[in-house]
Write a protein that holds these residues in place. Sequence first.
Motif, PDB file in Angstrom:
ATOM      1  N   ASN A  33      -1.388  68.666  79.893  1.00  0.00           N
ATOM      2  CA  ASN A  33      -2.543  68.461  79.019  1.00  0.00           C
ATOM      3  C   ASN A  33      -3.797  68.192  79.848  1.00  0.00           C
ATOM      4  O   ASN A  33      -3.778  67.377  80.768  1.00  0.00           O
ATOM      5  CB  ASN A  33      -2.298  67.275  78.082  1.00  0.00           C
ATOM      6  CG  ASN A  33      -1.061  67.469  77.225  1.00  0.00           C
ATOM      7  OD1 ASN A  33      -0.908  68.505  76.581  1.00  0.00           O
ATOM      8  ND2 ASN A  33      -0.168  66.491  77.227  1.00  0.00           N
ATOM      9  N   ALA A  34      -4.887  68.886  79.496  1.00  0.00           N
ATOM     10  CA  ALA A  34      -6.151  68.680  80.206  1.00  0.00           C
ATOM     11  C   ALA A  34      -6.704  67.296  79.905  1.00  0.00           C
ATOM     12  O   ALA A  34      -6.601  66.795  78.784  1.00  0.00           O
ATOM     13  CB  ALA A  34      -7.156  69.752  79.800  1.00  0.00           C
ATOM     14  N   MET A  35      -7.322  66.673  80.902  1.00  0.00           N
ATOM     15  CA  MET A  35      -7.893  65.330  80.765  1.00  0.00           C
ATOM     16  C   MET A  35      -9.306  65.333  81.331  1.00  0.00           C
ATOM     17  O   MET A  35      -9.595  66.039  82.302  1.00  0.00           O
ATOM     18  CB  MET A  35      -7.041  64.307  81.522  1.00  0.00           C
ATOM     19  CG  MET A  35      -5.582  64.263  81.096  1.00  0.00           C
ATOM     20  SD  MET A  35      -4.608  63.217  82.206  1.00  0.00           S
ATOM     21  CE  MET A  35      -5.358  61.610  81.926  1.00  0.00           C
ATOM     22  N   GLU A  36     -10.183  64.544  80.725  1.00  0.00           N
ATOM     23  CA  GLU A  36     -11.550  64.415  81.232  1.00  0.00           C
ATOM     24  C   GLU A  36     -11.625  63.428  82.386  1.00  0.00           C
ATOM     25  O   GLU A  36     -12.495  63.532  83.247  1.00  0.00           O
ATOM     26  CB  GLU A  36     -12.496  63.987  80.101  1.00  0.00           C
ATOM     27  CG  GLU A  36     -12.858  65.101  79.148  1.00  0.00           C
ATOM     28  CD  GLU A  36     -13.522  66.277  79.860  1.00  0.00           C
ATOM     29  OE1 GLU A  36     -14.508  66.061  80.608  1.00  0.00           O
ATOM     30  OE2 GLU A  36     -13.039  67.415  79.704  1.00  0.00           O
ATOM     31  N   SER A  37     -10.715  62.455  82.381  1.00  0.00           N
ATOM     32  CA  SER A  37     -10.714  61.459  83.461  1.00  0.00           C
ATOM     33  C   SER A  37      -9.294  60.973  83.692  1.00  0.00           C
ATOM     34  O   SER A  37      -8.389  61.240  82.886  1.00  0.00           O
ATOM     35  CB  SER A  37     -11.629  60.279  83.112  1.00  0.00           C
ATOM     36  OG  SER A  37     -11.106  59.547  82.019  1.00  0.00           O
ATOM     37  N   ALA A  38      -9.116  60.253  84.803  1.00  0.00           N
ATOM     38  CA  ALA A  38      -7.809  59.688  85.150  1.00  0.00           C
ATOM     39  C   ALA A  38      -7.959  58.170  85.198  1.00  0.00           C
ATOM     40  O   ALA A  38      -8.238  57.600  86.254  1.00  0.00           O
ATOM     41  CB  ALA A  38      -7.355  60.235  86.496  1.00  0.00           C
ATOM     42  N   PRO A  39      -7.801  57.479  84.062  1.00  0.00           N
ATOM     43  CA  PRO A  39      -8.091  56.041  84.007  1.00  0.00           C
ATOM     44  C   PRO A  39      -6.913  55.125  84.312  1.00  0.00           C
ATOM     45  O   PRO A  39      -7.105  53.925  84.485  1.00  0.00           O
ATOM     46  CB  PRO A  39      -8.539  55.849  82.558  1.00  0.00           C
ATOM     47  CG  PRO A  39      -7.743  56.867  81.790  1.00  0.00           C
ATOM     48  CD  PRO A  39      -7.546  58.042  82.724  1.00  0.00           C
ATOM     49  N   HIS A  40      -5.693  55.665  84.362  1.00  0.00           N
ATOM     50  CA  HIS A  40      -4.513  54.800  84.451  1.00  0.00           C
ATOM     51  C   HIS A  40      -3.942  54.788  85.870  1.00  0.00           C
ATOM     52  O   HIS A  40      -3.505  55.831  86.374  1.00  0.00           O
ATOM     53  CB  HIS A  40      -3.430  55.264  83.470  1.00  0.00           C
ATOM     54  CG  HIS A  40      -3.915  55.356  82.060  1.00  0.00           C
ATOM     55  ND1 HIS A  40      -4.387  54.268  81.368  1.00  0.00           N
ATOM     56  CD2 HIS A  40      -4.001  56.418  81.219  1.00  0.00           C
ATOM     57  CE1 HIS A  40      -4.743  54.642  80.155  1.00  0.00           C
ATOM     58  NE2 HIS A  40      -4.531  55.951  80.035  1.00  0.00           N
ATOM     59  N   PRO A  41      -3.931  53.629  86.523  1.00  0.00           N
ATOM     60  CA  PRO A  41      -3.398  53.557  87.893  1.00  0.00           C
ATOM     61  C   PRO A  41      -1.956  54.032  87.970  1.00  0.00           C
ATOM     62  O   PRO A  41      -1.156  53.798  87.066  1.00  0.00           O
ATOM     63  CB  PRO A  41      -3.496  52.060  88.228  1.00  0.00           C
ATOM     64  CG  PRO A  41      -4.579  51.548  87.340  1.00  0.00           C
ATOM     65  CD  PRO A  41      -4.478  52.342  86.073  1.00  0.00           C
ATOM     66  N   LYS A  42      -1.638  54.731  89.059  1.00  0.00           N
ATOM     67  CA  LYS A  42      -0.302  55.246  89.368  1.00  0.00           C
ATOM     68  C   LYS A  42       0.163  56.342  88.418  1.00  0.00           C
ATOM     69  O   LYS A  42       1.336  56.682  88.374  1.00  0.00           O
ATOM     70  CB  LYS A  42       0.721  54.112  89.431  1.00  0.00           C
ATOM     71  CG  LYS A  42       0.450  53.133  90.563  1.00  0.00           C
ATOM     72  CD  LYS A  42       1.681  52.345  90.938  1.00  0.00           C
ATOM     73  CE  LYS A  42       1.417  51.540  92.199  1.00  0.00           C
ATOM     74  NZ  LYS A  42       2.563  50.783  92.653  1.00  0.00           N
ATOM     75  N   GLN A  43      -0.765  56.928  87.640  1.00  0.00           N
ATOM     76  CA  GLN A  43      -0.408  58.048  86.781  1.00  0.00           C
ATOM     77  C   GLN A  43      -0.209  59.296  87.624  1.00  0.00           C
ATOM     78  O   GLN A  43      -0.980  59.583  88.530  1.00  0.00           O
ATOM     79  CB  GLN A  43      -1.512  58.295  85.747  1.00  0.00           C
ATOM     80  CG  GLN A  43      -1.156  59.379  84.729  1.00  0.00           C
ATOM     81  CD  GLN A  43      -2.236  59.527  83.670  1.00  0.00           C
ATOM     82  OE1 GLN A  43      -3.296  58.910  83.755  1.00  0.00           O
ATOM     83  NE2 GLN A  43      -1.977  60.351  82.671  1.00  0.00           N
ATOM     84  N   LYS A  44       0.845  60.051  87.349  1.00  0.00           N
ATOM     85  CA  LYS A  44       1.115  61.315  88.049  1.00  0.00           C
ATOM     86  C   LYS A  44       0.239  62.399  87.430  1.00  0.00           C
ATOM     87  O   LYS A  44       0.296  62.646  86.224  1.00  0.00           O
ATOM     88  CB  LYS A  44       2.602  61.673  87.920  1.00  0.00           C
ATOM     89  CG  LYS A  44       2.991  63.004  88.559  1.00  0.00           C
ATOM     90  CD  LYS A  44       3.038  62.912  90.074  1.00  0.00           C
ATOM     91  CE  LYS A  44       3.499  64.238  90.696  1.00  0.00           C
ATOM     92  NZ  LYS A  44       4.907  64.544  90.404  1.00  0.00           N
ATOM     93  N   LEU A  45      -0.592  63.039  88.249  1.00  0.00           N
ATOM     94  CA  LEU A  45      -1.552  64.021  87.769  1.00  0.00           C
ATOM     95  C   LEU A  45      -1.463  65.305  88.574  1.00  0.00           C
ATOM     96  O   LEU A  45      -0.902  65.334  89.673  1.00  0.00           O
ATOM     97  CB  LEU A  45      -2.981  63.471  87.913  1.00  0.00           C
ATOM     98  CG  LEU A  45      -3.287  62.144  87.223  1.00  0.00           C
ATOM     99  CD1 LEU A  45      -4.627  61.609  87.698  1.00  0.00           C
ATOM    100  CD2 LEU A  45      -3.280  62.315  85.712  1.00  0.00           C
ATOM    101  N   TRP A  46      -2.047  66.359  88.017  1.00  0.00           N
ATOM    102  CA  TRP A  46      -2.255  67.612  88.730  1.00  0.00           C
ATOM    103  C   TRP A  46      -3.741  67.887  88.702  1.00  0.00           C
ATOM    104  O   TRP A  46      -4.378  67.788  87.651  1.00  0.00           O
ATOM    105  CB  TRP A  46      -1.472  68.755  88.087  1.00  0.00           C
ATOM    106  CG  TRP A  46       0.008  68.565  88.196  1.00  0.00           C
ATOM    107  CD1 TRP A  46       0.822  67.909  87.320  1.00  0.00           C
ATOM    108  CD2 TRP A  46       0.834  68.994  89.279  1.00  0.00           C
ATOM    109  NE1 TRP A  46       2.123  67.904  87.784  1.00  0.00           N
ATOM    110  CE2 TRP A  46       2.165  68.573  88.981  1.00  0.00           C
ATOM    111  CE3 TRP A  46       0.610  69.699  90.462  1.00  0.00           C
ATOM    112  CZ2 TRP A  46       3.232  68.827  89.832  1.00  0.00           C
ATOM    113  CZ3 TRP A  46       1.674  69.957  91.304  1.00  0.00           C
ATOM    114  CH2 TRP A  46       2.975  69.526  90.988  1.00  0.00           C
TER     115      TRP A  46
END
Length: 411
Positions: free
Chosen positions: A377-390
Motif C-alpha cells: 500500500n502506498a503511503m505519504e509518510s513513514a511515521p511508525h518506528p521500526k516499520q518494514k517499508l519499501w
Amino acid sequence: MREPELLVPASSLEVLKVAVIFGADAVYIGGEAFGLRAKAKNFSLEDMKEGIEFAHEHGVKVYVTANILAHNGDLEGVREYFEEMRRICPDALIIADPGVFQIAKEVCPEIERHVSTQANNTNYGTFNFWYQLGAKRVVTARELSLEEIREIRAHIPEDLEIETFIHGAMCMSYSGRCLLSNYMTGRDANRGACTHPCRWKYSIVEESRPGEYMPVYENERGTFIFNSKDLCMIEQLPDILNSGIDSLKIEGRMKTALYVATVARTYRKAIDDYQKDPELYQKNLPWYQEQISNCTYRQFTTGFFYGKPSDEAQIYDNNTYIQEYVYLGIVGEKDQRGYYSIEQRNKFSVGEEIEIMKPDGQNIQVVVKAIYDDQGNAMESAPHPKQKLWIDLGAEMDAYDILRRKEAVKN
C-alpha cells in the motif's frame, strides 16, 4: 608507526554489520551479562554467533566485553559464560577484574585476553604485569598523555598491544570507575548499570545552612558541573598514529547505526589517507571535520592526551547533545520492482529530500519518490518506528547504506 587497528563499538547485530561495512578492523560488543553497558541492547548468544561469523567473513575481528568488577556471586556465572564464549569463538575477551581474567585463562585459554581501561592501566609496570599473566593487549587509562603512552611503548614487549580511546564520551570519574550512580540510585556503574548522574543538574549547599540549595548559575537552568565534552582526535590523528598505539578505539556501545557508520567511515578514511600520504590527510582534514560534526556529540576535547584538561573540557550550561542529522534507517534488499527494503527509525515523507550515506565516503542527495508498506500500500509518510517499508529514491543503493536527513537549523 605500528599498523593501526580501528576498533568500533556495536550495540546490536544490526550495528555490528554497519560497523563492519563502514570500515572497522575490529568490533567490540557486549553479551547479556558481565559487561558495563547493561542498558545497551547487547547481544544474545545467537546474535553474537551470527555477528562473529559475519565479521570474520569480512576479515574483521570481534571482541566481547566482560569487564565488570565482579562480586563473589558473579564468579560461577562468569565461568559458565566463558564456556559459551569458547563455543562461539570471539577473537578476544575484554576484562578488568583479575579473578575474571584467571577464569578466562582456565576456561578458554585459546581466546585472547585484553585488559579493560577499567583496570586503571597507567604505567608500564602494570602493562608488564598483565603481559606476564597472559594478556595480549592492555587498554590505557583515559588519564594518560601521549608522552606517557610513548614511554609505556618503550618499556613493554613488542608483542604486547596498546589500545586507546580516541573518540567518544568521557567519564568524569577515574578511568570510568565511578561510585556516584551507586550512591545516588543504588545502580552500580562498575557492574554495568550506570545512570549517568554526571550529566545531571546540580546546586550547592553551604555546610551551616542545610536544606538551603543555591544554584550555581551558568544559565537559568543551573549548571552541569560534571559534564565533560566528548573526546575527538581526528585533527590530531598523526600524533596518535606515531605514538606506539596498536588499536584506536571509538567509544559508544549505546549509539545508533548512524553514529557508528559516521565515525567509522571518517576515521577509516583519515587513517588510510595518512598512511598513503600525510599531505593527503592534511588536504582532506576539512572533510573529516565536517563529517565528524554530523555525529551526535557534546562539543569536543582532546582529553588528557596533551596534559591535564582545563575547565575548557567541561560543559557547564547544558547536558544536551548537538545533533545535525536524523537517522532514518538502513537499506536492505532490492525487490523485482527496483524498490529497497528499510526498517524505518524516524519519520520521513514522500517528496522530502534525504541523504544516502555510503561506506566509500559518498553522501548522495535524493528525493523520496514513493513509500510502500509491507502489503504494497502506498503511503505519504513513514511515521511508525521500526516499520518494514519499501522505498523508491530514484537511485541505486547497496545493502547497509544508511539513510539520514539533515536537521533544520534552529534559531
